[in-house]
Scaffold this motif. Structure first.
Motif, PDB file in Angstrom:
ATOM      1  N   TYR A  53     -21.762  12.614  11.035  1.00 43.79           N
ATOM      2  CA  TYR A  53     -22.861  12.610  10.062  1.00 43.79           C
ATOM      3  C   TYR A  53     -23.528  13.973   9.968  1.00 43.79           C
ATOM      4  CZ  TYR A  53     -22.578   7.592   9.469  1.00 43.79           C
ATOM      5  OH  TYR A  53     -22.145   6.339   9.161  1.00 43.79           O
ATOM      6  N   VAL A  59     -20.220   9.436   2.687  1.00 40.84           N
ATOM      7  CA  VAL A  59     -20.508   8.248   1.880  1.00 40.84           C
ATOM      8  C   VAL A  59     -20.085   8.555   0.446  1.00 40.84           C
ATOM      9  CG1 VAL A  59     -22.250   6.520   1.346  1.00 40.84           C
ATOM     10  CG2 VAL A  59     -22.643   8.128   3.215  1.00 40.84           C
ATOM     11  N   THR A  67     -20.462   2.456  -0.277  1.00 39.21           N
ATOM     12  CA  THR A  67     -21.486   1.452   0.035  1.00 39.21           C
ATOM     13  C   THR A  67     -22.020   0.855  -1.268  1.00 39.21           C
ATOM     14  OG1 THR A  67     -23.196   3.132   0.029  1.00 39.21           O
ATOM     15  CG2 THR A  67     -22.167   2.666   2.150  1.00 39.21           C
ATOM     16  N   GLY A 102     -31.701   6.062   7.502  1.00 42.08           N
ATOM     17  CA  GLY A 102     -30.317   6.437   7.165  1.00 42.08           C
ATOM     18  C   GLY A 102     -30.021   6.344   5.686  1.00 42.08           C
ATOM     19  N   GLY A 104     -28.297   8.069   3.596  1.00 35.28           N
ATOM     20  CA  GLY A 104     -27.006   8.486   3.034  1.00 35.28           C
ATOM     21  C   GLY A 104     -27.168   9.591   2.008  1.00 35.28           C
ATOM     22  N   GLU A 134     -33.731  10.543   8.747  1.00 36.14           N
ATOM     23  CA  GLU A 134     -32.353  11.023   8.618  1.00 36.14           C
ATOM     24  C   GLU A 134     -32.093  12.083   9.672  1.00 36.14           C
ATOM     25  OE1 GLU A 134     -29.419  10.378   6.411  1.00 36.14           O
ATOM     26  OE2 GLU A 134     -28.991  11.383   8.300  1.00 36.14           O
ATOM     27  N   VAL A 135     -31.047  11.889  10.505  1.00 36.66           N
ATOM     28  CA  VAL A 135     -30.730  12.900  11.520  1.00 36.66           C
ATOM     29  C   VAL A 135     -29.839  14.010  10.981  1.00 36.66           C
ATOM     30  CG1 VAL A 135     -30.942  11.747  13.733  1.00 36.66           C
ATOM     31  CG2 VAL A 135     -28.887  11.376  12.370  1.00 36.66           C
ATOM     32  N   LEU A 139     -26.844  15.635   5.148  1.00 37.08           N
ATOM     33  CA  LEU A 139     -27.214  14.545   4.242  1.00 37.08           C
ATOM     34  C   LEU A 139     -28.640  14.698   3.728  1.00 37.08           C
ATOM     35  CD1 LEU A 139     -25.369  11.521   5.873  1.00 37.08           C
ATOM     36  CD2 LEU A 139     -24.985  12.466   3.607  1.00 37.08           C
ATOM     37  N   HIS A 192     -30.142   0.075   5.061  1.00 34.56           N
ATOM     38  CA  HIS A 192     -28.885  -0.368   4.446  1.00 34.56           C
ATOM     39  C   HIS A 192     -27.725   0.360   5.098  1.00 34.56           C
ATOM     40  CE1 HIS A 192     -25.618  -0.613   1.483  1.00 34.56           C
ATOM     41  NE2 HIS A 192     -26.051  -1.849   1.414  1.00 34.56           N
ATOM     42  N   GLU A 193     -26.810  -0.372   5.689  1.00 36.55           N
ATOM     43  CA  GLU A 193     -25.686   0.223   6.430  1.00 36.55           C
ATOM     44  C   GLU A 193     -26.187   1.310   7.377  1.00 36.55           C
ATOM     45  OE1 GLU A 193     -21.784   0.728   5.444  1.00 36.55           O
ATOM     46  OE2 GLU A 193     -21.849  -0.342   3.545  1.00 36.55           O
ATOM     47  N   PHE A 194     -27.257   1.032   8.086  1.00 39.80           N
ATOM     48  CA  PHE A 194     -27.801   1.964   9.075  1.00 39.80           C
ATOM     49  C   PHE A 194     -27.488   1.467  10.490  1.00 39.80           C
ATOM     50  CE2 PHE A 194     -31.415   2.786  11.980  1.00 39.80           C
ATOM     51  CZ  PHE A 194     -31.269   4.151  12.107  1.00 39.80           C
TER      52      PHE A 194
HETATM   53  N1  SAH Z   1     -27.807   3.832   3.552  1.00 40.59           N
HETATM   54  C1  SAH Z   1     -26.752   4.653   2.991  1.00 40.59           C
HETATM   55  C2  SAH Z   1     -25.945   5.421   4.040  1.00 40.59           C
HETATM   56  C3  SAH Z   1     -25.306   4.683   5.151  1.00 40.59           C
HETATM   57  S1  SAH Z   1     -24.437   5.755   6.273  1.00 40.59           S
HETATM   58  C4  SAH Z   1     -25.865   3.833   2.095  1.00 40.59           C
HETATM   59  O1  SAH Z   1     -25.859   2.618   2.231  1.00 40.59           O
HETATM   60  O2  SAH Z   1     -25.174   4.398   1.264  1.00 40.59           O
HETATM   61  C5  SAH Z   1     -25.529   5.865   7.671  1.00 40.59           C
HETATM   62  C6  SAH Z   1     -26.724   6.749   7.481  1.00 40.59           C
HETATM   63  O3  SAH Z   1     -27.502   6.734   8.679  1.00 40.59           O
HETATM   64  C7  SAH Z   1     -26.435   8.230   7.232  1.00 40.59           C
HETATM   65  O4  SAH Z   1     -27.427   8.723   6.370  1.00 40.59           O
HETATM   66  C8  SAH Z   1     -26.551   8.834   8.636  1.00 40.59           C
HETATM   67  O5  SAH Z   1     -26.734  10.219   8.643  1.00 40.59           O
HETATM   68  C9  SAH Z   1     -27.737   8.072   9.158  1.00 40.59           C
HETATM   69  N2  SAH Z   1     -27.851   7.983  10.617  1.00 40.59           N
HETATM   70  C10 SAH Z   1     -26.899   7.663  11.496  1.00 40.59           C
HETATM   71  N3  SAH Z   1     -27.396   7.602  12.756  1.00 40.59           N
HETATM   72  C11 SAH Z   1     -28.716   7.870  12.660  1.00 40.59           C
HETATM   73  C12 SAH Z   1     -29.800   7.937  13.595  1.00 40.59           C
HETATM   74  N4  SAH Z   1     -29.595   7.736  14.885  1.00 40.59           N
HETATM   75  N5  SAH Z   1     -31.042   8.215  13.123  1.00 40.59           N
HETATM   76  C13 SAH Z   1     -31.256   8.428  11.800  1.00 40.59           C
HETATM   77  N6  SAH Z   1     -30.261   8.376  10.864  1.00 40.59           N
HETATM   78  C14 SAH Z   1     -29.014   8.101  11.280  1.00 40.59           C
END
Ligand code: SAH
Length: 419
Positions: A53, A59, A67, A102, A104, A134-135, A139, A192-194
């Protein structure tokens, strides 16, 4: 297609970064022995130099995985309506923060903010701000371009955020690395997908020896190849995370997800709001779900770390337990049921009527099918919510049930009723 990022840059970077993460990991394994799957996943995904990431986070259609928000704008619009509906049901507080974990590429927030703008007359007296956790620097840059046109201020002095800007619709946006940096206050959270991207521990039941943790080590037979091994004895995680009543012989636990849900539940209990979590997952029944994706294909989780997305199904029963009764929980409910309750069919009809050309209509029907078809995303994705107890039950209901008007049902988990 204009919403999807170009894949070319990502591929080139993946190729050049290929060996670096593997070299880093093999050095570490040689120096201090096998690591937990959680440690491996954390390094592969979010290592500050070489993590998947951190460097790319593919993504989108031309990335590694697609996603729901990237498939159709309708998805984000219905989620935007969910927040408005909850804001109304909770008595239209004068201010709220939308906090996304997260984000994306920022597409989901973009679609939600469009709904907020369209419903500006409803929200007119409400002070809204957006807070993105966001880490990944890469992104966050993409999000900044998507949401603000790239006009951002790095390291603002007066804030706990690492970046701030103003959305194209005029709403202030702040970026953080950790949920704990987000200011307290009435907040609507979105993940969402986090949770599926957070590191998991894996355990296997060995009948004669009891539970053992799965670890990642170097394969002594093949240079620079990784392999799974079982811990020779119980690890601290084995002691802490396996329930005595566990009946499965293979278990995955994501303590970081647990900690984040505890924080969300405490914040909602104290300051009010709600959290909506959407992800693929199960209710404490599945066993071995750890997998990798690269170029939309399954990818061996141990090969070329840092170049593929690694993920595991979310255990919603664990999230519910980690809320510790501080909030009420709803779901998990299947994505197709949630979106149906939110009125996706009506929204599709309106868009079909308004679109002039056949190609757009076909695209609308295709993306509807992707989101709703039980064989595609309709059944495996779930929605789950944390809500203050008083949102579902009147605090003094027991005393005088007849004196209270009924609480409005929570949209998505029930049919949407917008007055
Ligand atoms: N929500 C978006 C992206 C999902 S991908 C979508 O559905 O399209 C996962 C996301 O989480 C990415 O933005 C990734 O950089 C972020 N992420 C992953 N591990 C993380 C953490 N420990 N803390 C914060 N963000 C994180």
């Amino acid at each position: 297609a204009a919403r999807l990022r170009s894949g070319a840059g990502g591929e080139a970077e993946a190729a050049s970064g290929d060996g670096a993460m593997l070299r880093h990991l093999t050095r570490k394994l040689r120096a201090s022995g096998p690591v937990t799957v959680a440690e491996y996943m954390r390094e592969a995904l979010t290592n500050p130099g070489q993590g998947y990431y951190t460097r790319r986070g593919g993504v989108g259609e031309s990335g590694d995985f697609i996603t729901s928000p990237e498939i159709s704008q309708v998805f984000g619009e219905l989620i935007g309506i969910w927040y408005i509906s909850e804001w109304m049901a909770m008595g239209k507080p004068s201010t709220f923060q939308l906090v996304e974990l997260g984000p994306g590429r920022g597409t989901l927030t973009e679609d939600i903010l469009r709904v907020f703008k369209q419903l500006a007359s409803v929200l007119s007296k409400c002070d809204v701000s957006v807070h993105l956790v966001e880490v990944s620097p890469k992104l966050s840059e993409i999000q900044a371009v998507m949401l603000t046109g790239g006009e951002v201020q790095p390291n603002p002095e007066d804030e706990s955020a690492y970046m701030k800007g103003i959305s194209k619709t005029g709403i202030p946006i702040f970026w953080y690395r950790d949920i704990q940096d987000v200011p307290s206050g009435y907040s609507f959270y979105l993940a969402h997908e986090f949770f599926d991207a957070l590191p998991i521990h894996k355990f296997q039941q060995r009948t004669e020896k009891g539970w053992r943790e799965v670890l990642v080590d170097i394969d002594p037979q093949v240079p620079d190849q990784l392999r799974f091994v079982l811990s020779p004895s119980r690890t601290p995680a084995t002691q802490n995370f396996i329930q005595p009543e566990e009946t499965r012989d293979h278990v995955e636990v994501c303590p970081e997800a647990g900690v984040i849900v505890q924080r969300l539940a405490s914040r909602i209990e104290k300051d009010g709001g709600a959290a909506l979590v959407a992800d693929y997952g199960h209710d404490g029944t599945k066993t071995d779900t750890f997998r990798g994706f690269r170029n939309h294909k399954l990818h061996d989780v141990l090969s070329a770390p840092g170049t593929a997305d690694l993920t595991a199904d979310v255990d919603f029963s664990y999230l519910r337990k980690m809320a510790q009764g501080k909030t009420a929980t709803l779901g998990p409910i299947k994505q197709r049921e949630f979106l149906k309750n939110m009125g996706i069919d009506l929204r599709l009809q309106v868009l079909l009527q308004n679109s002039g050309d056949t190609a757009t209509r076909e695209q609308l029907l295709h993306s509807y099918d992707m989101l709703m078809n039980p064989e595609k995303m309709g059944d495996c994705f779930n929605f789950f919510a944390l809500l203050p107890h008083h949102r579902l039950v009147h605090p003094d209901k027991k005393d005088k049930p007849e004196s209270k008007s009924p609480l409005p049902p929570v949209a998505g988990f029930n049919e949407l009723l917008l007055k």
